[in-house]
Design a protein around this motif. Structure first.
Motif, PDB file in Angstrom:
ATOM      1  N   SER A 119      10.426  -0.308  -1.300  1.00  0.00           N
ATOM      2  CA  SER A 119       9.837  -1.440  -2.121  1.00  0.00           C
ATOM      3  C   SER A 119      10.001  -2.716  -1.389  1.00  0.00           C
ATOM      4  O   SER A 119      10.665  -2.818  -0.572  1.00  0.00           O
ATOM      5  CB  SER A 119      10.473  -1.331  -3.368  1.00  0.00           C
ATOM      6  OG  SER A 119      11.972  -1.367  -3.298  1.00  0.00           O
ATOM      7  N   PHE A 120       8.941  -3.489  -1.851  1.00  0.00           N
ATOM      8  CA  PHE A 120       8.917  -4.869  -1.223  1.00  0.00           C
ATOM      9  C   PHE A 120       8.642  -5.936  -2.402  1.00  0.00           C
ATOM     10  O   PHE A 120       7.877  -6.021  -3.186  1.00  0.00           O
ATOM     11  CB  PHE A 120       7.555  -4.923  -0.387  1.00  0.00           C
ATOM     12  CG  PHE A 120       7.660  -5.986   0.466  1.00  0.00           C
ATOM     13  CD1 PHE A 120       8.374  -6.527   0.993  1.00  0.00           C
ATOM     14  CD2 PHE A 120       6.256  -6.962   0.279  1.00  0.00           C
ATOM     15  CE1 PHE A 120       8.309  -8.086   1.930  1.00  0.00           C
ATOM     16  CE2 PHE A 120       6.220  -8.002   1.042  1.00  0.00           C
ATOM     17  CZ  PHE A 120       7.209  -8.749   1.929  1.00  0.00           C
ATOM     18  N   ASN A 121       9.609  -6.876  -2.080  1.00  0.00           N
ATOM     19  CA  ASN A 121       9.523  -7.846  -3.114  1.00  0.00           C
ATOM     20  C   ASN A 121       9.985  -9.299  -2.282  1.00  0.00           C
ATOM     21  O   ASN A 121      11.177  -9.719  -2.372  1.00  0.00           O
ATOM     22  CB  ASN A 121      10.559  -7.633  -4.388  1.00  0.00           C
ATOM     23  CG  ASN A 121      10.457  -8.996  -5.388  1.00  0.00           C
ATOM     24  OD1 ASN A 121       9.656  -9.672  -5.101  1.00  0.00           O
ATOM     25  ND2 ASN A 121      11.335  -8.975  -6.476  1.00  0.00           N
ATOM     26  N   THR A 155       1.860   3.436  -7.346  1.00  0.00           N
ATOM     27  CA  THR A 155       1.072   2.348  -7.067  1.00  0.00           C
ATOM     28  C   THR A 155       1.674   1.099  -7.739  1.00  0.00           C
ATOM     29  O   THR A 155       0.989   0.080  -7.359  1.00  0.00           O
ATOM     30  CB  THR A 155      -0.225   2.746  -7.308  1.00  0.00           C
ATOM     31  OG1 THR A 155      -0.554   2.938  -8.776  1.00  0.00           O
ATOM     32  CG2 THR A 155      -0.859   3.948  -6.622  1.00  0.00           C
ATOM     33  N   CYS A 156       2.241   0.937  -8.554  1.00  0.00           N
ATOM     34  CA  CYS A 156       2.685  -0.160  -9.365  1.00  0.00           C
ATOM     35  C   CYS A 156       3.532  -1.076  -8.591  1.00  0.00           C
ATOM     36  O   CYS A 156       3.999  -2.109  -9.036  1.00  0.00           O
ATOM     37  CB  CYS A 156       3.297   0.146 -10.855  1.00  0.00           C
ATOM     38  SG  CYS A 156       5.062   1.255 -10.629  1.00  0.00           S
ATOM     39  N   VAL A 157       4.143  -0.652  -7.213  1.00  0.00           N
ATOM     40  CA  VAL A 157       5.109  -1.281  -6.635  1.00  0.00           C
ATOM     41  C   VAL A 157       4.507  -1.751  -5.149  1.00  0.00           C
ATOM     42  O   VAL A 157       3.679  -0.905  -4.707  1.00  0.00           O
ATOM     43  CB  VAL A 157       6.262  -0.356  -6.272  1.00  0.00           C
ATOM     44  CG1 VAL A 157       7.413  -1.198  -5.418  1.00  0.00           C
ATOM     45  CG2 VAL A 157       6.898  -0.008  -7.541  1.00  0.00           C
ATOM     46  N   GLU A 158       4.837  -2.974  -4.930  1.00  0.00           N
ATOM     47  CA  GLU A 158       4.386  -3.135  -3.347  1.00  0.00           C
ATOM     48  C   GLU A 158       5.446  -2.527  -2.398  1.00  0.00           C
ATOM     49  O   GLU A 158       6.589  -2.331  -2.663  1.00  0.00           O
ATOM     50  CB  GLU A 158       4.541  -4.786  -3.088  1.00  0.00           C
ATOM     51  CG  GLU A 158       3.406  -5.380  -3.740  1.00  0.00           C
ATOM     52  CD  GLU A 158       3.379  -7.094  -3.464  1.00  0.00           C
ATOM     53  OE1 GLU A 158       3.322  -7.067  -2.074  1.00  0.00           O
ATOM     54  OE2 GLU A 158       3.713  -7.840  -3.979  1.00  0.00           O
ATOM     55  N   TRP A 159       4.848  -2.043  -1.279  1.00  0.00           N
ATOM     56  CA  TRP A 159       5.629  -1.252  -0.240  1.00  0.00           C
ATOM     57  C   TRP A 159       5.803  -2.068   0.917  1.00  0.00           C
ATOM     58  O   TRP A 159       4.791  -2.593   1.387  1.00  0.00           O
ATOM     59  CB  TRP A 159       4.903   0.172  -0.116  1.00  0.00           C
ATOM     60  CG  TRP A 159       5.212   0.965  -1.434  1.00  0.00           C
ATOM     61  CD1 TRP A 159       4.367   1.065  -2.426  1.00  0.00           C
ATOM     62  CD2 TRP A 159       6.485   1.562  -1.992  1.00  0.00           C
ATOM     63  NE1 TRP A 159       4.563   1.872  -3.509  1.00  0.00           N
ATOM     64  CE2 TRP A 159       5.831   2.385  -3.231  1.00  0.00           C
ATOM     65  CE3 TRP A 159       7.527   1.928  -1.589  1.00  0.00           C
ATOM     66  CZ2 TRP A 159       6.821   2.868  -3.958  1.00  0.00           C
ATOM     67  CZ3 TRP A 159       8.537   2.698  -2.201  1.00  0.00           C
ATOM     68  CH2 TRP A 159       8.092   3.453  -3.587  1.00  0.00           C
ATOM     69  N   GLN A 160       7.031  -1.693   1.706  1.00  0.00           N
ATOM     70  CA  GLN A 160       6.857  -2.044   3.015  1.00  0.00           C
ATOM     71  C   GLN A 160       7.138  -1.090   4.089  1.00  0.00           C
ATOM     72  O   GLN A 160       7.965   0.004   3.395  1.00  0.00           O
ATOM     73  CB  GLN A 160       7.494  -3.208   3.322  1.00  0.00           C
ATOM     74  CG  GLN A 160       9.236  -2.808   2.889  1.00  0.00           C
ATOM     75  CD  GLN A 160       9.961  -4.026   2.861  1.00  0.00           C
ATOM     76  OE1 GLN A 160      10.127  -4.988   4.139  1.00  0.00           O
ATOM     77  NE2 GLN A 160      10.969  -4.331   1.897  1.00  0.00           N
TER      78      GLN A 160
END
Length: 144
Positions: A86-88, A134-139
């Motif tokens: 996950s990416f934030n 898909t509801c999360v940004e990923w790295q």
């Protein structure tokens, strides 16, 4: 294979007897358990029962779900054809560690997301048959 069911491993007793999540309420119970847990048991490994097993009899994917009750944040790690975390970028307190059954996993900077988004992502994982939410940004982490 069972529709929408997910196996969860997050306590020592789950090694041979995983918890089976069957709906959104079970996801909420899992996240609540992780939030209330000691740091040595604040992460779970999830496997969808809708995805096929590899020839060796092991899942072809894994969703790691960590939850920090003090900060009300969590992390996600997804593995199948690649490794994703996950990416934030708005919440970066450096590298963090979450653990399953006492075994810690390091997560890279900017990987913690709000706990509400962790819940949403796990529910999407369940309803999609084990696909990366898909509801999360990923790295893509440099190490893993």
């Amino acid at each position: 294979m069972s529709s929408g069911k997910v196996q969860a491993y997050y306590r020592h007793e789950h090694g041979d007897n995983p918890v089976v999540l069957q709906g959104p309420a079970d996801v909420d119970t899992l996240i609540d358990d992780l939030l209330a847990s000691d740091p040595s048991e604040n992460m779970a490994a999830l496997h969808s029962l809708e995805r096929p097993l590899m020839p060796a009899g092991v899942p072809d994917h894994e969703l790691l779900v960590g939850a920090d009750g003090d900060l009300q944040v969590g992390v996600l790690g997804f593995m199948d054809d690649g490794n994703f975390v996950s990416f934030n970028p708005a919440k970066d307190r450096g590298e963090t560690s979450y653990a399953i059954m006492g075994s810690a996993t390091e997560f890279p900077s900017a990987s913690e997301i709000p706990i509400a988004l962790v819940r949403e992502a796990v529910k999407e994982f369940m309803s999609s048959g084990g696909k990366r939410p898909t509801c999360v940004e990923w790295q893509e982490p440099e190490y893993w």
